[in-house]
Design an enzyme around this catalytic site. Sequence first.
Site, mmCIF file in Angstrom:
data_model
loop_
_atom_site.group_PDB
_atom_site.id
_atom_site.type_symbol
_atom_site.label_atom_id
_atom_site.label_comp_id
_atom_site.label_asym_id
_atom_site.label_seq_id
_atom_site.Cartn_x
_atom_site.Cartn_y
_atom_site.Cartn_z
ATOM 1 N N TRP A 143 0.701 13.946 3.849
ATOM 2 C CA TRP A 143 0.199 13.203 4.950
ATOM 3 C C TRP A 143 1.226 12.961 6.137
ATOM 4 O O TRP A 143 1.120 12.462 7.074
ATOM 5 C CB TRP A 143 -0.401 11.931 4.645
ATOM 6 C CG TRP A 143 -1.535 12.528 3.937
ATOM 7 C CD1 TRP A 143 -3.032 12.623 4.514
ATOM 8 C CD2 TRP A 143 -2.134 12.475 2.436
ATOM 9 N NE1 TRP A 143 -3.831 12.673 3.451
ATOM 10 C CE2 TRP A 143 -3.238 12.879 2.285
ATOM 11 C CE3 TRP A 143 -1.058 12.307 1.296
ATOM 12 C CZ2 TRP A 143 -3.855 13.021 0.830
ATOM 13 C CZ3 TRP A 143 -1.669 12.633 0.250
ATOM 14 C CH2 TRP A 143 -2.945 13.019 0.067
ATOM 15 N N GLN A 154 -9.729 9.296 -4.949
ATOM 16 C CA GLN A 154 -9.455 10.154 -3.711
ATOM 17 C C GLN A 154 -10.537 10.955 -3.207
ATOM 18 O O GLN A 154 -10.703 11.044 -1.975
ATOM 19 C CB GLN A 154 -8.245 10.976 -4.002
ATOM 20 C CG GLN A 154 -7.793 11.897 -2.811
ATOM 21 C CD GLN A 154 -7.108 11.342 -1.752
ATOM 22 O OE1 GLN A 154 -5.879 11.009 -1.742
ATOM 23 N NE2 GLN A 154 -7.627 11.037 -0.685
ATOM 24 N N HIS A 185 0.898 -1.197 0.117
ATOM 25 C CA HIS A 185 -0.073 -0.093 -0.150
ATOM 26 C C HIS A 185 1.004 1.318 0.015
ATOM 27 O O HIS A 185 1.601 1.591 0.987
ATOM 28 C CB HIS A 185 -0.812 -0.076 1.194
ATOM 29 C CG HIS A 185 -2.013 1.036 1.139
ATOM 30 N ND1 HIS A 185 -3.241 0.948 1.061
ATOM 31 C CD2 HIS A 185 -1.646 2.441 1.463
ATOM 32 C CE1 HIS A 185 -3.850 2.155 1.008
ATOM 33 N NE2 HIS A 185 -3.141 2.972 1.383
ATOM 34 N N HIS A 231 1.520 5.429 -2.157
ATOM 35 C CA HIS A 231 1.025 6.223 -3.015
ATOM 36 C C HIS A 231 2.033 7.059 -3.662
ATOM 37 O O HIS A 231 3.023 8.110 -3.317
ATOM 38 C CB HIS A 231 0.097 7.531 -2.216
ATOM 39 C CG HIS A 231 -1.237 7.097 -1.576
ATOM 40 N ND1 HIS A 231 -2.391 7.191 -2.308
ATOM 41 C CD2 HIS A 231 -1.240 6.224 -0.361
ATOM 42 C CE1 HIS A 231 -3.360 6.563 -1.520
ATOM 43 N NE2 HIS A 231 -2.745 6.050 -0.538
ATOM 44 N N ASP A 273 2.562 3.158 2.974
ATOM 45 C CA ASP A 273 1.368 4.295 2.414
ATOM 46 C C ASP A 273 2.099 5.637 2.162
ATOM 47 O O ASP A 273 1.890 6.053 0.842
ATOM 48 C CB ASP A 273 0.561 4.374 3.934
ATOM 49 C CG ASP A 273 -0.761 5.147 3.586
ATOM 50 O OD1 ASP A 273 -1.140 5.463 2.419
ATOM 51 O OD2 ASP A 273 -1.503 5.651 4.577
ATOM 52 N N HIS A 303 -9.270 1.753 0.066
ATOM 53 C CA HIS A 303 -9.155 2.696 1.361
ATOM 54 C C HIS A 303 -10.444 2.397 2.151
ATOM 55 O O HIS A 303 -11.643 2.712 1.592
ATOM 56 C CB HIS A 303 -9.044 3.968 1.230
ATOM 57 C CG HIS A 303 -7.599 4.437 0.787
ATOM 58 N ND1 HIS A 303 -7.138 3.796 -0.495
ATOM 59 C CD2 HIS A 303 -6.528 5.218 1.220
ATOM 60 C CE1 HIS A 303 -5.955 4.275 -0.840
ATOM 61 N NE2 HIS A 303 -5.544 5.066 0.331
ATOM 62 N N GLU A 323 -10.824 4.300 7.140
ATOM 63 C CA GLU A 323 -9.628 5.099 7.744
ATOM 64 C C GLU A 323 -10.470 6.400 8.583
ATOM 65 O O GLU A 323 -10.323 7.171 8.096
ATOM 66 C CB GLU A 323 -8.890 5.551 6.496
ATOM 67 C CG GLU A 323 -7.759 6.159 6.853
ATOM 68 C CD GLU A 323 -6.663 6.619 6.016
ATOM 69 O OE1 GLU A 323 -5.658 7.217 6.253
ATOM 70 O OE2 GLU A 323 -7.265 6.674 4.595
#
Length: 422
Positions: free
Chosen positions: A314, A151, A56, A58, A308, A209, A212
């Site tokens: 983030w 997203q 996982h 991005h 991630d 996702h 979360e």
Amino acid sequence: MDVVIRNASLPDGRRQIDIAIEDGRIAAVAAALPVRGAREIDAAGDLVTPPFVDAHFHMDTTLSYGLPRVNRSGTLLEGIAIWGELKPQLTQEALLERALHYCDWAVARGLLAIRSHVDICDDRLLAVEALLEVKRVVAPYLDLQLVAFPQDGLLRSPSALGNLKRAIAMGVGVVGGIPHFERTMADGGESVRILCELAADKGLMVDMHCDESDDPMSRHIETLAYHSHRLGLHGKVTGSHLTSMHSMDNYYVSKLLPLMHEGGVAAIANPLINITLQGRHDTYPKRRGMTRVPEMMAAGIDVAFGHDCVMDPWYGLGSADMLEVAHMGLHVAQMTGQEAMHACFMAVTATPARILGLDGYGLEPGCHADLVILDAGSTVEAIRLRAARRLVLRRGHVVSETPRAEARLHLPGRPQRTAFRL
């Protein structure tokens, strides 16, 4: 033989093992192999493992930290807002440069397979085009699997469904989703149905996702498990994050885990990010938000760890080190028994490889000769030391070398100490 690795320790505990490699594949694995290689590598008792796998990530956002601004609150929602501000400024050149730079980091860390979610809510699909090009460029040395990720919400974003279908037609191979970000719980459930039916129709895997959130009533994983079972998607569906499970009551979880197992749904926790983004509204006691890893493992559910984020809106840290991810996951999940620590190593190697459906992954004869020699003697020691990757091999060819991490002490009043592992 092309290559023979001598005196290796293996993840299953076997020691003094030789590995013979021919034509990019493992030809034999046994003690004292009576063959010679054009290149002989002495593992000297160090751990030889198949490569690390990040289930996982991005890659479209990686290394964008501070663009256009820093996430001051450190929250998930501010990160999403910052990414929304950055999207209009994206260029394919910058996306390519950052992603390829990250792939270099990954190879040096023995990370040779990554599943990356890619945002499809930008109608230009710049990130999709860029990461498909990255996938082509890195294919000789890294497996990159892409997930079409809405997203901004499949139903919340007017063009998301059309863009997702376009991304799949362009070559993105996994269907993604974010049901907890839809406007209502009902819309979230509906998005799961639409996406699972689309995946079933196209013969694709699903990775959403899911939940979360710190909200214990965010239960889209139940809907995901239901549709996986209903549509016969067993073994092809993954729920990522699942942080709401941290806050759910135990009675409900006792129902949920068998449903996930029945539906063949895997789970991916992201320890570094889950514990920093969750619990932001708490004072004390403060929840840390990571999902119920040991409980899911005990229920027979495949559980992997993902990185991630690395230096993005983030998370301002990270270095493509899956041993750092396993190290954090081990601590947060309180998995400190020997078998449990070994399971955390498998959560960044064999288990995510199974979730991604990687062909030829492993240490058996016939598998691809994709291997990492770690400066450690066991899986537990590798996590403890975040061990240096002495050699990384792809299809039997060395693609990265790192010196041993050693110290030689010169202390007053004591004899010089020989080098030892750090």
